[in-house]
Design an enzyme around this catalytic site. Structure first.
Site, short mmCIF file in Angstrom:
data_model
loop_
_atom_site.label_atom_id
_atom_site.label_comp_id
_atom_site.label_asym_id
_atom_site.label_seq_id
_atom_site.Cartn_x
_atom_site.Cartn_y
_atom_site.Cartn_z
N CYS A 41 0.84 -1.20 0.00
CA CYS A 41 0.00 0.00 0.00
C CYS A 41 0.89 1.25 0.00
O CYS A 41 1.72 1.43 0.90
CB CYS A 41 -0.92 -0.02 1.22
SG CYS A 41 -1.80 1.52 1.49
N CYS A 57 0.58 3.29 3.24
CA CYS A 57 1.28 2.66 4.37
C CYS A 57 2.78 2.90 4.25
O CYS A 57 3.47 3.12 5.26
CB CYS A 57 0.96 1.17 4.44
SG CYS A 57 -0.67 0.80 5.15
N GLY A 63 -13.81 7.06 -8.35
CA GLY A 63 -12.45 7.37 -8.78
C GLY A 63 -11.39 7.11 -7.74
O GLY A 63 -10.29 7.66 -7.82
N HIS A 119 -6.42 2.96 0.57
CA HIS A 119 -6.15 3.22 1.99
C HIS A 119 -7.01 4.45 2.28
O HIS A 119 -6.81 5.50 1.63
CB HIS A 119 -4.66 3.47 2.20
CG HIS A 119 -4.25 3.74 3.62
ND1 HIS A 119 -3.25 3.03 4.27
CD2 HIS A 119 -4.70 4.67 4.52
CE1 HIS A 119 -3.10 3.52 5.51
NE2 HIS A 119 -3.97 4.51 5.68
N HIS A 133 -8.68 7.74 2.82
CA HIS A 133 -8.08 9.08 2.88
C HIS A 133 -9.14 10.14 2.63
O HIS A 133 -10.10 9.92 1.90
CB HIS A 133 -6.93 9.22 1.88
CG HIS A 133 -7.28 8.87 0.46
ND1 HIS A 133 -7.35 7.57 0.01
CD2 HIS A 133 -7.58 9.64 -0.61
CE1 HIS A 133 -7.67 7.56 -1.28
NE2 HIS A 133 -7.83 8.81 -1.67
N HIS A 172 -9.43 13.89 1.18
CA HIS A 172 -8.83 15.03 0.48
C HIS A 172 -9.34 16.30 1.15
O HIS A 172 -10.54 16.42 1.43
CB HIS A 172 -9.30 15.08 -0.98
CG HIS A 172 -8.87 13.95 -1.83
ND1 HIS A 172 -7.81 14.04 -2.71
CD2 HIS A 172 -9.36 12.69 -1.99
CE1 HIS A 172 -7.67 12.90 -3.36
NE2 HIS A 172 -8.61 12.05 -2.94
P1 5GP Z 1 -8.01 8.96 -4.82
O1 5GP Z 1 -8.10 9.12 -6.31
O2 5GP Z 1 -7.73 7.54 -4.42
O3 5GP Z 1 -9.18 9.56 -4.10
O4 5GP Z 1 -6.79 9.87 -4.38
C1 5GP Z 1 -5.49 9.42 -4.28
C2 5GP Z 1 -4.62 10.64 -4.20
O5 5GP Z 1 -3.33 10.26 -3.78
C3 5GP Z 1 -4.45 11.39 -5.54
O6 5GP Z 1 -4.92 12.73 -5.40
C4 5GP Z 1 -2.94 11.32 -5.80
O7 5GP Z 1 -2.43 12.51 -6.36
C5 5GP Z 1 -2.39 11.06 -4.41
N1 5GP Z 1 -1.14 10.30 -4.43
C6 5GP Z 1 -0.92 9.12 -5.07
N2 5GP Z 1 0.33 8.68 -4.84
C7 5GP Z 1 0.91 9.61 -4.03
C8 5GP Z 1 2.22 9.72 -3.46
O8 5GP Z 1 3.10 8.88 -3.63
N3 5GP Z 1 2.44 10.81 -2.69
C9 5GP Z 1 1.50 11.78 -2.48
N4 5GP Z 1 1.84 12.81 -1.71
N5 5GP Z 1 0.26 11.70 -2.99
C10 5GP Z 1 -0.03 10.64 -3.76
ZN ZN Z 2 -2.35 1.28 3.68
#
Ligand code: 5GP
Ligand code: ZN
Length: 113
Positions: A4, A7, A92, A97, A99, A101
């Site tokens: 992950c 993680c 999307g 994991h 999170h 935003h």
């Molecule tokens: P999701 O699309 O799953 O809601 O959001 C995942 C978010 O994680 C995206 O906005 C992406 O830019 C961010 N993200 C993915 N990989 C990394 C990383 O390695 N470091 C950071 N700081 N953000 C990441």
């Molecule tokens: Zn995780």
């Protein structure tokens, strides 16, 4: 979870720009910001998504919300901010994991809800 990305960020195996950390929560700048202020708040315990929040772990999810309020005050986001948690493919979600935003720094305009 060893495979992950988030993680690995918590463990320090992948670099990130930390904004806040405590026993339960880690907050860091999104690598691909969608707004002038865009950070992610995650529980240190691996929970895959909102779908896996339950009576046993909801306290940890609540810690994330407490952290968001604290960080928003520290960053002086009194003009407003938006909190989003994408859950599942249709929303999307790309990192599985849990999170949150946090988006701010300009009028966010078009409302999703
Ligand atoms: P999701 O699309 O799953 O809601 O959001 C995942 C978010 O994680 C995206 O906005 C992406 O830019 C961010 N993200 C993915 N990989 C990394 C990383 O390695 N470091 C950071 N700081 N953000 C990441
Ligand atoms: Zn995780």
């Amino acid at each position: 979870m060893t495979d992950c990305i988030f993680c690995k960020i918590i463990a320090g195996d992948i670099n990130s720009v930390c904004l806040y950390e405590d026993e339960y929560v880690y907050a860091f700048k999104d690598i691909n910001p969608q707004t002038p202020v865009h950070f992610l708040v995650i529980p240190k315990k691996h929970i895959s998504s909102m779908n896996e929040v339950n009576a046993e772990n909801s306290q940890i999810a609540a810690k994330c919300l407490e952290a968001i309020a604290k960080i928003a005050k520290d960053l002086k986001l009194e003009a407003g901010y938006r909190v989003i948690s994408n859950c599942g493919a249709d929303a999307g979600q790309t990192v599985f994991h849990l999170h949150f935003h946090v988006l701010a720094g300009r009028p966010l305009g078009e409302k999703l809800v």
